[in-house]
Scaffold this motif. Sequence first.
Motif, short mmCIF file in Angstrom:
data_model
loop_
_atom_site.label_atom_id
_atom_site.label_comp_id
_atom_site.label_asym_id
_atom_site.label_seq_id
_atom_site.Cartn_x
_atom_site.Cartn_y
_atom_site.Cartn_z
N PRO A 1 5.95 23.06 -32.09
CA PRO A 1 5.31 23.79 -30.78
C PRO A 1 5.64 25.09 -30.90
O PRO A 1 6.53 25.73 -31.27
N ASP A 2 4.68 25.79 -30.36
CA ASP A 2 4.63 27.26 -30.25
C ASP A 2 3.69 27.61 -29.04
O ASP A 2 3.54 26.84 -27.99
N MET A 3 3.22 29.01 -28.80
CA MET A 3 2.60 29.46 -27.64
C MET A 3 1.15 28.83 -27.71
O MET A 3 0.70 28.40 -26.56
N VAL A 4 0.60 28.25 -28.70
CA VAL A 4 -0.64 27.63 -28.83
C VAL A 4 -0.56 26.19 -28.92
O VAL A 4 -1.15 25.34 -28.26
N THR A 5 0.43 25.68 -29.94
CA THR A 5 0.48 24.15 -30.00
C THR A 5 1.66 23.79 -29.01
O THR A 5 2.88 24.02 -29.10
N LEU A 6 1.30 22.93 -28.03
CA LEU A 6 2.35 22.48 -27.23
C LEU A 6 2.84 21.03 -27.35
O LEU A 6 2.13 20.29 -28.01
N SER A 7 4.13 21.12 -26.76
CA SER A 7 4.57 19.44 -26.77
C SER A 7 3.63 18.69 -25.97
O SER A 7 3.11 19.00 -24.98
N PRO A 8 3.70 17.43 -26.20
CA PRO A 8 2.94 16.40 -25.15
C PRO A 8 3.28 16.55 -23.93
O PRO A 8 2.45 16.58 -22.84
N LYS A 9 4.51 16.45 -23.58
CA LYS A 9 5.19 16.74 -22.30
C LYS A 9 4.84 17.86 -21.57
O LYS A 9 4.37 17.93 -20.47
N GLU A 10 4.56 19.09 -22.19
CA GLU A 10 4.31 20.32 -21.53
C GLU A 10 2.63 20.29 -21.19
O GLU A 10 2.38 20.53 -20.17
N PHE A 11 2.12 19.87 -22.25
CA PHE A 11 0.73 19.54 -22.15
C PHE A 11 0.34 19.03 -20.99
O PHE A 11 -0.40 19.38 -20.19
N VAL A 12 0.79 17.88 -20.84
CA VAL A 12 0.35 16.76 -19.71
C VAL A 12 0.86 17.42 -18.31
O VAL A 12 0.20 17.38 -17.44
N ARG A 13 2.10 18.01 -18.49
CA ARG A 13 2.64 18.36 -17.07
C ARG A 13 1.51 19.68 -16.38
O ARG A 13 1.25 19.79 -15.35
N THR A 14 1.18 20.59 -17.40
CA THR A 14 0.22 21.56 -16.86
C THR A 14 -1.25 21.01 -16.62
O THR A 14 -1.71 21.48 -15.74
N SER A 15 -1.60 20.07 -17.53
CA SER A 15 -2.86 19.79 -17.38
C SER A 15 -3.12 18.80 -16.10
O SER A 15 -4.16 19.27 -15.31
N LEU A 16 -2.18 18.16 -15.47
CA LEU A 16 -2.16 17.56 -14.34
C LEU A 16 -2.28 18.50 -13.04
O LEU A 16 -2.80 18.15 -11.80
#
Length: 307
Positions: A243-258
Amino acid sequence: MEFLELLFVSAGLFAVLFYGGKIVGLVMMLWPSIWYPLPGSFFTSVGQWAVITGGSDGIGRAFALELSKKGMNVVIISRNQEKLDRAAKDIEITHGRKVKVVVADFTEDDIYQRIEKTLSSLDIGILVNNVGILPTPTPCKLLETTHLEQRIQQVINCNVKAMVKMCSIVLPGMEKRGRGCILNISSGIAKIPCPTYTLYAASKVFVEMLSQGLQAEYRSKGIIVQSVAPFGVSTAMTGYQKPDMVTLSPKEFVRTSLMYVKAGDLSHGTISHTILGWIVQAIPTWVLQTEAFQCNFMEFVKQKVDP
């Protein structure tokens, strides 16, 4: 001269409005609680259960954990019994919610009667159509795909048919209750011609078109239908990239997308992916279609997935 002056002024005004709109959109994404407010009870208010396809790993598992954290019971559907059981145990221990598991291979055709039977008595508030596959682990031209005929069928079944069938199973109950939310996981590359990912990208274009159509059809019934189009997320499909600024962890992506469930019928889920989407769409199509770009892109992805 007057015509040329009018033409340049009109072009300038169009540019200002176009890019001004993008800047306003970015500002709105920075403060979702102001522009797209969700009551703390929003997710439980639309129903008691969330259904997640591909829910045993990656983005799907992260959705199951996050929605259970928000108070929902979850149904996770995937083909691997062992992974499903581990995910279910994790959810039950961590958040104390009820979990149902359904073993189903979405590349097959004869699975939906069993799924429908499991879901028939549940008050389903959220459906996350997350399941999806790549034709090959790394990008390649269509005719270079191993077992091409088989892979075509699998991609259509898993990436296209599964979403339509799950919507057709869940939507009647949502329509009857006058509430619900369907999140269809697309991909950022659905916005551009993507040689060497042609079949996968085309399947994700279908996801976006179906989502927009369903939102128009069922918005008045109190149902949200949104296509969520991430770029890089560190999952098995992307070779668990760091993970980096563009490639996110699943947990971080889901948290923000919701946070952006009410942001319209299409969301990239995060600010970084939204900006990346602008950049990608600004690349001239002819560049994407050159042989040099395709070769360099394939090599780049191979190095990222298998360094």
